[in-house]
Design an enzyme around this catalytic site. Structure first.
Site, short mmCIF file in Angstrom:
data_model
loop_
_atom_site.label_atom_id
_atom_site.label_comp_id
_atom_site.label_asym_id
_atom_site.label_seq_id
_atom_site.Cartn_x
_atom_site.Cartn_y
_atom_site.Cartn_z
CD GLU A 99 -2.95 -0.89 0.05
OE1 GLU A 99 -3.50 0.22 -0.10
OE2 GLU A 99 -3.14 -1.86 -0.71
CB SER A 372 -51.25 -34.22 28.84
OG SER A 372 -52.61 -34.46 28.57
#
Length: 673
Positions: A99, A372
């Site tokens: 870079e 139940s």
């Protein structure tokens, strides 16, 4: 006609005038740029450079499971800030070479590179973004908008010059390498190293560092996940640049290029634990605030077990899919919870089949009728009042006044009646009429009090219909109630977070398991034995194939609207709920045994091998007697048949008279409640 070779000037071509024009334009550009820079620097509006020295970006807060493995992150930008000294030299060199090779020589701006880029712009008639140094890229990311304009470029140059006067090169690299976006959702070299290679940046090789540096220019185009050829070509460019500037020899660069790159598999865990992670995010944000969550790099240690969470998610999604295919509908939902009954730690939580479509967490927010699955609470209340596992209940027709003009006539799921039966069989076969009579016997208030003691906090109707699970509960509530029974009568308070630390490791909060004695251990043990019979001979016999000491209960509501199964081993409890968000029938014969139980079996099949296989602990106040389960009478000493059942000391049944014939065992049906 004039003739000339390619090395000769064409007759009359104005080379001197063209050269003079270029020089004049160059001088004008430099004067104009210099003037613009001076005016902008004097009168422009600039952010304070001092804020860079107090760098506090958005960071990831990490979430760990109960084995202290990272299972998730909370972030706006997925970033983990690491000091410059923790970043290997080969990684720094790779970024510098790729870079900004003159980074350690210039003072923020590379004027030669700018002039070269400007000339290219003049000749092409356009505008490029080239020639930015690492310092310029850093100030652009920290302080400026991404717009492309001459004014923004000039501000970038001025800020770069100013920041170089305030900070060292190493400090600038610290900012740059922690701030830069490198694809795959990762900001900074530490997050990117974990995303691509499954390790921290300190362990990154030369080859891997070069691949990371190659991403800086275009993270999507050079992604090794989706464009490996372009990623390798860019890696080669970075390695050659490292050799060109003297960071590597040509041979080292070639070896690095030939080195095998092993990418970490993309994590699917985040999607499989989305409901759990979102619960944690909301909790931390509400307690500590947004800034702490997204800028303090918090460390959140949870109770979740990564392997159990994946197993729970997979079991639920697969089970719901099969039910939808079988019944030819869509939109079915579900939830699954796994809890450590000895601590209350939530080991797995899935609140739906697709978090992206619905963030409603059904595991802790949905209040549905348990059917139940509520019956064990009624039976526990009866046992606590002195009933035994073989106390006789009446499973025959019954009716009650609902009001002056209406009768309530409960019925059994299969429409049949069994007459007098022991409690063990009544619960195992989920007999509604026997349970309603039992509740009427012990009293509704007694059952409600037991429910509250077990941790049910939702409103409970004060009538006999609660025997059939008419009052809604959340999966978390009823799982915690069952966990109390599995834990010998001590109620464990469910919790999700063990500890929270800040970035420095300072403990912000710590949670220890909280227990409360809810029932005598003998009552809890007897209840567990009743629920063991559900799996051994009742409505959940399909779970016998797991081959463990297991107990549980199915639950199906009217018209098969909700399907539940909650069950446990001595060390692991899991609950499953299936239904539509807007209640409607699941389909003909789509009871809990057909819909919820298979999901529970699939999950427990993967989970149980992680836990030891042993019996439920027997409390001191329990004795065992061999009885005929059909009559509830004790068998004579030495009898080889019957079953051994637990009783409180002093409550064992009398021995049946000699010669009395035992009642035949009744068949079971897998599609009962």
């Amino acid at each position: 006609m004039a003739r000339f070779s390619e090395f000769e000037e064409p007759v009359g071509f104005p080379w001197k005038k063209l050269l003079l024009l270029v020089i004049v334009l160059g001088i004008c550009f430099m004067i104009g740029a210099g003037t613009a820079l001076a005016l902008l620097a004097q009168f422009g509006d600039f952010p304070s450079i001092e804020s860079a020295a107090a760098y506090r970006p958005s960071v990831s807060s990490k979430i760990y499971d109960r084995h202290n493995r990272t299972v998730g992150e909370i972030y706006i930008e997925k970033r983990t800030v690491v000091p410059y000294t923790a970043i290997p030299k080969n990684v720094v060199n790779a970024f510098v070479a790729a870079e900004d090779a003159n980074f350690f020589k210039h003072r923020g701006v590379d004027y030669v590179a700018i002039a070269r880029a400007a000339l290219k712009d003049v000749l092409s008639g356009g505008y490029s973004q080239g020639a930015s140094t690492i310092t310029q890229q850093t100030v652009k990311s920290l302080f400026l908008t991404p717009e492309k304009s001459i004014r923004r470029k000039l501000k970038e140059i001025i800020l770069a010059y100013r920041i170089e006067r305030k900070m060292t090169k190493e400090e600038i690299l610290f900012l740059y390498l922690n701030q830069i976006y490198l694809g795959d959702g990762a900001y900074g070299v530490e997050a990117a190293s974990h995303a691509y290679f499954g390790k921290g940046v300190e362990a990154v090789s030369i080859a891997e560092g070069a691949m990371l540096a190659g991403l800086a220019q275009a993270p999507t185009r050079y992604s090794p996940r989706s464009h490996i050829d372009q990623a390798k070509a860019r890696q080669r460019y970075v390695l050659r640049r490292m050799a060109d500037v003297g960071f590597l020899t040509a041979a080292e660069a070639e070896r690095a290029y030939q080195a095998r790159i092993a990418l970490a598999p993309p994590s699917s865990f985040r999607s499989k634990a989305a409901y759990f992670l979102e619960y944690v995010r909301v909790y931390i944000q509400e307690k500590y605030g947004i800034d702490a969550l997204y800028k303090s790099q918090m460390q959140i240690y949870t109770t979740i077990d990564g392997r159990l969470q994946e197993a729970a998610h997979d079991a639920l999604v697969e089970g719901v899919r099969k039910t939808e295919e079988r019944n030819k509908y869509k939109g079915l939902q579900g939830a699954i919870l796994a809890i450590d009954p000895h601590s209350g730690g939530v080991l797995a939580m899935v609140g739906g089949v697709n978090f992206a479509e619905s963030q409603f967490n059904r595991a802790i927010q949905a209040r549905r009728q348990p059917g139940s699955a509520f019956k064990p609470i009624i039976y526990t209340a009866a046992l606590d009042k002195g009933k035994t596992v073989v106390s006789t209940l009446d499973d025959s027709p019954i009716e009650f006044d609902r009001n002056e003009n209406e009768l309530w006539k409960p019925k059994n799921y299969d429409g049949t009646f069994l007459g007098p039966i022991p409690m063990l069989e009544a619960l195992a076969k989920s007999r509604n009429l026997a349970t309603v009579r039992l509740l009427n016997d012990i009293g509704v208030d007694t059952a409600i009090q037991t429910a509250r003691t077990l941790g049910i906090e939702s409103p409970i109707e004060r009538n006999l219909s609660i025997a059939l699970g008419s009052s809604g509960v959340t999966p978390l509530e009823i799982c915690a109630a069952y966990a109390t029974l599995a834990n010998g009568g001590e109620h464990p308070t469910p919790y999700f977070i063990r500890e929270v630390r800040d970035a420095s490791g300072r403990i912000l909060e710590s949670t220890e398991p909280r227990m409360r004695r809810a029932l005598p251990p003998e009552t809890a043990y007897l209840s567990v034995r009743l629920m063991q019979e559900v799996i051994r001979s009742g409505t959940a016999t399909a779970a016998r194939g797991l081959g463990r000491n297991l107990a549980g209960k199915t639950g199906t509501t009217n018209e098969n609207t909700d399907a539940w199964f909650i069950g446990f081993s001595p060390d692991l409890l899991a609950g499953v709920w299936i239904g539509f968000d807007t209640p409607k029938p699941l389909g003909d014969r789509q009871s809990a045994a057909a819909v919820a139980l298979p999901i529970w079996i699939r999950f427990m099949g993967r989970a149980l091998p992680q836990f030891p296989d042993h019996d439920f602990p027997v409390p001191p106040g329990i004795t065992f007697t061999r009885v005929d389960p059909a009559t509830g009478k004790a068998l004579a000493p030495g009898a080889g048949d019957g079953i051994s059942l637990p009783f409180r000391l002093g409550t064992a049944p009398e021995t049946a008279p000699d010669g009395k014939q035992r009642a035949p065992r009744r068949p079971t049906s897998d599609d009962l409640l």
